[in-house]
Write a protein that holds these residues in place. Structure first.
Motif, PDB file in Angstrom:
ATOM      1  N   UNK A  83       7.166   5.067  -9.499  1.00  0.00           N
ATOM      2  CA  UNK A  83       6.415   5.762  -8.454  1.00  0.00           C
ATOM      3  C   UNK A  83       5.317   6.608  -9.097  1.00  0.00           C
ATOM      4  N   UNK A  84       4.112   6.481  -8.554  1.00  0.00           N
ATOM      5  CA  UNK A  84       2.960   7.260  -9.025  1.00  0.00           C
ATOM      6  C   UNK A  84       2.540   8.174  -7.896  1.00  0.00           C
ATOM      7  N   UNK A  85       2.597   9.476  -8.150  1.00  0.00           N
ATOM      8  CA  UNK A  85       2.298  10.460  -7.095  1.00  0.00           C
ATOM      9  C   UNK A  85       3.112  10.193  -5.828  1.00  0.00           C
ATOM     10  N   UNK A  86       4.401   9.862  -6.036  1.00  0.00           N
ATOM     11  CA  UNK A  86       5.363   9.621  -4.951  1.00  0.00           C
ATOM     12  C   UNK A  86       5.028   8.356  -4.156  1.00  0.00           C
ATOM     13  N   UNK A  87       4.196   7.475  -4.701  1.00  0.00           N
ATOM     14  CA  UNK A  87       3.842   6.208  -4.052  1.00  0.00           C
ATOM     15  C   UNK A  87       4.305   5.071  -4.961  1.00  0.00           C
ATOM     16  N   UNK A  88       4.931   4.054  -4.351  1.00  0.00           N
ATOM     17  CA  UNK A  88       5.397   2.917  -5.144  1.00  0.00           C
ATOM     18  C   UNK A  88       4.220   2.328  -5.903  1.00  0.00           C
ATOM     19  N   UNK A  89       4.463   1.922  -7.136  1.00  0.00           N
ATOM     20  CA  UNK A  89       3.354   1.623  -8.043  1.00  0.00           C
ATOM     21  C   UNK A  89       2.425   0.515  -7.534  1.00  0.00           C
ATOM     22  N   UNK A  90       2.972  -0.545  -6.897  1.00  0.00           N
ATOM     23  CA  UNK A  90       2.081  -1.597  -6.385  1.00  0.00           C
ATOM     24  C   UNK A  90       1.223  -1.088  -5.233  1.00  0.00           C
ATOM     25  N   UNK A  91       1.804  -0.249  -4.371  1.00  0.00           N
ATOM     26  CA  UNK A  91       1.026   0.347  -3.280  1.00  0.00           C
ATOM     27  C   UNK A  91      -0.046   1.285  -3.830  1.00  0.00           C
ATOM     28  N   UNK A  92       0.289   2.004  -4.895  1.00  0.00           N
ATOM     29  CA  UNK A  92      -0.677   2.908  -5.519  1.00  0.00           C
ATOM     30  C   UNK A  92      -1.879   2.128  -6.045  1.00  0.00           C
ATOM     31  N   UNK A  93      -1.618   0.991  -6.668  1.00  0.00           N
ATOM     32  CA  UNK A  93      -2.714   0.160  -7.198  1.00  0.00           C
ATOM     33  C   UNK A  93      -3.583  -0.352  -6.052  1.00  0.00           C
ATOM     34  N   UNK A  94      -2.935  -0.819  -4.987  1.00  0.00           N
ATOM     35  CA  UNK A  94      -3.704  -1.329  -3.837  1.00  0.00           C
ATOM     36  C   UNK A  94      -4.536  -0.245  -3.175  1.00  0.00           C
ATOM     37  N   UNK A  95      -3.996   0.973  -3.114  1.00  0.00           N
ATOM     38  CA  UNK A  95      -4.689   2.068  -2.432  1.00  0.00           C
ATOM     39  C   UNK A  95      -5.805   2.683  -3.270  1.00  0.00           C
ATOM     40  N   UNK A  96      -5.868   2.348  -4.546  1.00  0.00           N
ATOM     41  CA  UNK A  96      -6.879   2.923  -5.437  1.00  0.00           C
ATOM     42  C   UNK A  96      -7.640   1.801  -6.140  1.00  0.00           C
ATOM     43  N   UNK A  97      -8.309   1.003  -5.339  1.00  0.00           N
ATOM     44  CA  UNK A  97      -9.006  -0.160  -5.879  1.00  0.00           C
ATOM     45  C   UNK A  97     -10.184   0.211  -6.767  1.00  0.00           C
ATOM     46  N   UNK A  98     -10.703   1.427  -6.607  1.00  0.00           N
ATOM     47  CA  UNK A  98     -11.870   1.831  -7.390  1.00  0.00           C
ATOM     48  C   UNK A  98     -11.505   2.167  -8.840  1.00  0.00           C
ATOM     49  N   UNK A  99     -10.203   2.313  -9.128  1.00  0.00           N
ATOM     50  CA  UNK A  99      -9.770   2.644 -10.476  1.00  0.00           C
ATOM     51  C   UNK A  99      -9.366   1.384 -11.239  1.00  0.00           C
ATOM     52  N   UNK A 100      -9.431   1.485 -12.571  1.00  0.00           N
ATOM     53  CA  UNK A 100      -8.941   0.398 -13.428  1.00  0.00           C
ATOM     54  C   UNK A 100      -7.533   0.780 -13.874  1.00  0.00           C
ATOM     55  N   UNK A 101      -6.543   0.026 -13.423  1.00  0.00           N
ATOM     56  CA  UNK A 101      -5.142   0.319 -13.724  1.00  0.00           C
ATOM     57  C   UNK A 101      -4.684  -0.509 -14.920  1.00  0.00           C
ATOM     58  N   UNK A 102      -3.881   0.140 -15.776  1.00  0.00           N
ATOM     59  CA  UNK A 102      -3.409  -0.527 -16.986  1.00  0.00           C
ATOM     60  C   UNK A 102      -1.909  -0.271 -17.169  1.00  0.00           C
ATOM     61  N   UNK A 103      -1.322  -1.063 -18.051  1.00  0.00           N
ATOM     62  CA  UNK A 103       0.087  -0.879 -18.404  1.00  0.00           C
ATOM     63  C   UNK A 103       0.289  -1.355 -19.830  1.00  0.00           C
ATOM     64  N   UNK A 104       1.313  -0.804 -20.490  1.00  0.00           N
ATOM     65  CA  UNK A 104       1.619  -1.186 -21.868  1.00  0.00           C
ATOM     66  C   UNK A 104       3.096  -1.583 -21.970  1.00  0.00           C
ATOM     67  N   UNK A 105       3.337  -2.758 -22.548  1.00  0.00           N
ATOM     68  CA  UNK A 105       4.699  -3.274 -22.741  1.00  0.00           C
ATOM     69  C   UNK A 105       4.900  -3.530 -24.230  1.00  0.00           C
ATOM     70  N   UNK A 106       6.035  -3.103 -24.762  1.00  0.00           N
ATOM     71  CA  UNK A 106       6.354  -3.342 -26.177  1.00  0.00           C
ATOM     72  C   UNK A 106       7.287  -4.547 -26.275  1.00  0.00           C
ATOM     73  N   UNK A 107       6.836  -5.514 -27.065  1.00  0.00           N
ATOM     74  CA  UNK A 107       7.658  -6.727 -27.289  1.00  0.00           C
ATOM     75  C   UNK A 107       7.689  -7.023 -28.780  1.00  0.00           C
TER      76      UNK A 107
END
Length: 736
Positions: free
Chosen positions: A418-442
């Motif tokens: 949750x980002x700012x109390x919003x589920x992360x996929x909804x947060x991405x959809x609601x903030x289309x003007x931002x560039x969203x990123x994620x980091x995974x360690x493998x």
């Protein structure tokens, strides 16, 4: 997020409204331009008609005056009347009246209103139009007589009297011996000009006169008979003529409504010609105002008002309405067909999205989420998480792909469910003007992704498609480039440090010599007196302290320049250039190179947001290049005086900095290569080839500016180079 059919309707309606508004604006603007041009032509026509008639009256008055002054008897009467007694003057007045009354009778038929002779002291000697009235002092009443009798030059213009106004032509009169005898006035009534225009140009006209023209009670009987309150403006009077048409005046009241009165009042303040129009059921009326100048030529005394019917404007307005109707119908039909096409395409896309092949062959990781649950993944997902044979195996270990997102020091990275109390996929959809990123360690290695989420209809249900696009190689490449840039910057800065230390050594030489001399003076006083009193020591101490303060200031400037602080800050362009001046001027001066700084910003402080020391480095690089070019020229011409000019000015929202020298210029075959790293024409001991490359990167990449170079070839002596740096103000900065 997909666009459903009902949303197409909303978008198309909004697009229709915007399209119609734009086209309506364009058509309205064109209509207004055409009407404005037509009104301008009406003004020109009325002005020309007015000027033609006025020139005719001017010519008539001049001819009349010439005939008068050619009569010796008239001049003799005026000459004798100057010093005659009242009795004698009465006789002379009657004699002059007899000589001029027949001429005046003919002039009356041509529109002449007044014909009179006035002494140099502004007292009227004879009014041919009212020869029984004379002796009035017109000094405070008639500006025209004041002017002519004072300057002895003719004057013309519109002017009021005690009870009426007229076009007045006043001429100075001289005797045959060039003695000044006074002035002669020949005035024409505005009614005559009005009648002439209506007769010759078939235009209904009338005059409105400014109330200020009459320095008297406006409503005493004489004025009440000649003027009526103006329909156009309360500060003006309507001129009554013998052939005034009452019905026309009533029509004027209908044409000039309260809205047009406001426009008239606003335009009258400008004291220029103007025209307005009013539309009625089957015709358009145009009202034109031509200003009439007062004799003092400083103000407008009246306006000639003309009323005409304009078929052209009526047609324009009618065409405008028809075009708007046709445009509305056309756009409605067009957008209806567009909607039908879009709706059909939407149905096709929905059918296509129901197959898994839409995501399977994409090079990025694709995940289908529904109600916060993973339902499908593509082949790229399974290849990346190859330790899991399928999605079910993955879900046995994790509830969501977000469980694998690691912490990273960047606000654009998604690190929790949750980002700012919003589920992360909804947060991405609601903030289309931002560039969203994620980091995974493998396997112990960081993998970076950009994250995109969009909503689609998949198998007849609303579904989120999550896309992870790996950007690890791009980040590594960017980091490598930044590290190389950092190394280049450090090399260039270290290269310039040697020169700066040389500057300090040069600046310290003189104060050290002074301190040495002061020390020798103390030793001499001690040897001479074996002691030294305070009065002898105080000036020596102050001198040494002053030199030490100067040396400290030099070190502080040097430390400020090499401060490793990389935080951006607000800094002054002027002060930064002055700091550079303080560091390098002594060295330039020792090589007979003059550095001049000029500014053209009205004492305005030019503040910009960035790295002040990087900007100083650019200026030092530019000046050092100019200095080296000048020194190269001095090898062949030892008497050459070097000159470097730095100018600063503000243009709109930009700061323009120019660095100009007389160092001979840059050869054309290499001028396009000067910003390349390690490119230099100097000996290895004098240059690294990094200065201009670093300067170009600082200006273009770090400060969002531009830098260009040109050769100057005014003459051989002043040939040189000019660098022009342009920096934006208040763009992508932190200035409030």
């Amino acid at each position: 997020m997909s666009i459903r059919p009902h949303r197409y309707k909303v978008i198309l309606i909004l697009t229709f409204i915007i399209s119609f508004s734009i086209m309506f604006f364009v058509i309205t603007n064109d209509k207004n331009k055409r009407i404005k041009e037509h009104l301008r032509q009406v003004i020109l026509t009325n002005q020309m008609n007015y000027d033609v008639n006025l020139r005719m009256y001017k010519k008539l008055s001049q001819q009349t005056f010439d005939l008068i002054v050619e009569q010796p008897d008239v001049l003799n009467i005026l000459q004798e009347a100057q010093s005659a007694s009242e009795t004698k003057r009465s006789l002379l007045r009657e004699k002059l009246y007899d000589l001029t009354k027949e001429k005046y009778a003919k002039l009356v038929k041509l529109g002449v209103l007044q014909f009179q002779f006035v002494f140099p002291n502004n007292k009227d000697f004879l009014r041919v139009h009212k020869h029984g009235k004379f002796g009035d002092d017109l000094t405070g009443i008639r500006y025209s007589f004041n002017y002519v009798n004072k300057h002895k030059k003719p004057i013309e213009g519109f002017e009021g009297g005690r009870t009426t106004h007229a076009y007045r032509f006043v001429y100075p009169v001289f005797s045959n011996k060039s003695n000044y005898l006074g002035s002669v006035e020949i005035s024409f009534s505005s009614g005559a000009l009005q009648e002439s225009m209506e007769k010759n140009h078939n235009t209904h006209t009338h005059f409105i006169v400014n109330k200020k023209l009459f320095n008297t009670n406006l409503w005493k009987p004489e004025i009440f008979q000649k003027y009526l309150p103006s329909v156009e403006n309360e500060n003006y009077l309507y001129t009554v003529t013998s052939n005034m048409d009452v019905s026309e005046r009533e029509n004027e009241k209908k044409i000039i409504d309260k809205f047009m009165k406001k426009d008239i009042e606003k335009n009258l303040k400008h004291e220029k010609s103007f025209a307005l129009y009013q539309e009625f059921d089957n015709f358009v009326k145009v009202v034109t105002f031509i200003p009439v100048s007062h004799t003092d030529n400083k103000s407008v005394a009246a306006y000639l008002v003309s009323h005409t019917t304009s078929d052209d404007i009526a047609h324009l307005l009618n065409d405008f309405r028809n075009i708007n109707v046709l445009l509305s119908v056309f756009l409605l039909v067009l957008f209806y067909f567009i909607y039908r096409i879009l709706k059909s395409n939407t149905n096709i896309k929905i059918a296509q999205k129901e197959t898994k092949s839409i995501i399977n062959f994409l090079p990025s990781i694709m995940i289908l989420n529904r109600n916060k649950n993973m339902i499908e993944v593509n082949l790229k997902f399974l290849m990346f998480f190859n330790q899991h044979k399928d999605i079910d195996d993955f879900l046995e270990h994790y509830e969501c792909i977000c469980d694998l997102f690691e912490e990273y020091d960047d606000e654009n990275y998604i690190q929790e469910t949750y980002v700012n109390k919003v589920y992360w996929t909804d947060y991405v959809k609601n903030n289309k003007d931002k560039i969203h990123k994620a980091m995974i360690i493998k396997d112990g290695k960081q993998h970076h992704f950009t994250v995109k989420v969009r909503e689609v209809i998949y198998k007849n249900e609303t579904t989120d498609i999550v896309q992870l696009i790996e950007i690890t190689k791009e980040l590594e490449l960017n980091n490598s480039i930044k590290e190389k840039e950092k190394q280049l910057f450090q090399q260039a800065k270290m290269a310039s440090m040697g020169e700066m230390i040389g500057n300090i050594a040069h600046q310290w030489r003189q104060p050290l010599n002074i301190i040495s001399v002061m020390n020798m003076k103390v030793e001499f006083l001690l040897e001479l007196n074996e002691t030294i009193n305070y009065d002898d020591y105080e000036p020596i101490s102050k001198s040494i302290a002053g030199q030490l303060e100067y040396m400290t200031k030099t070190i502080d400037d040097f430390r400020s320049y090499y401060n490793p602080n990389k935080l951006k800050e607000n800094f002054s362009i002027k002060q930064s250039i002055q700091d550079v001046y303080n560091l390098i001027y002594p060295q330039l001066n020792s090589h007979s190179v003059d550095l001049i700084i000029t500014e053209d910003s009205d004492n305005e402080e030019l503040i910009i947001y960035g790295h002040a020391n990087e900007f100083k480095q650019v200026i030092i690089n530019m000046v050092n290049n100019s200095k080296d070019a000048i020194l190269h020229c001095q090898e062949n011409d030892k008497d050459k005086a070097g000159k470097i000019e730095i100018s600063i000015k503000k243009m709109n929202d930009e700061i323009i900095i120019t660095i100009k020298d007389n160092g001979g210029g840059i050869p054309l075959d290499i001028i396009d290569k000067i910003y390349e790293p390690y490119f230099t024409t100097k000996h290895k001991s004098k240059g690294t080839g990094l200065g201009l490359n670093m300067s170009h990167q600082i200006i273009t990449d770090h400060m969002n500016g531009t830098i260009v170079v040109y050769n100057l070839e005014h003459n051989k002596e002043d040939a040189g180079t000019i660098f022009i740096i342009t920096l934006p103000i208040n763009k992508n900065n932190n200035i409030s």
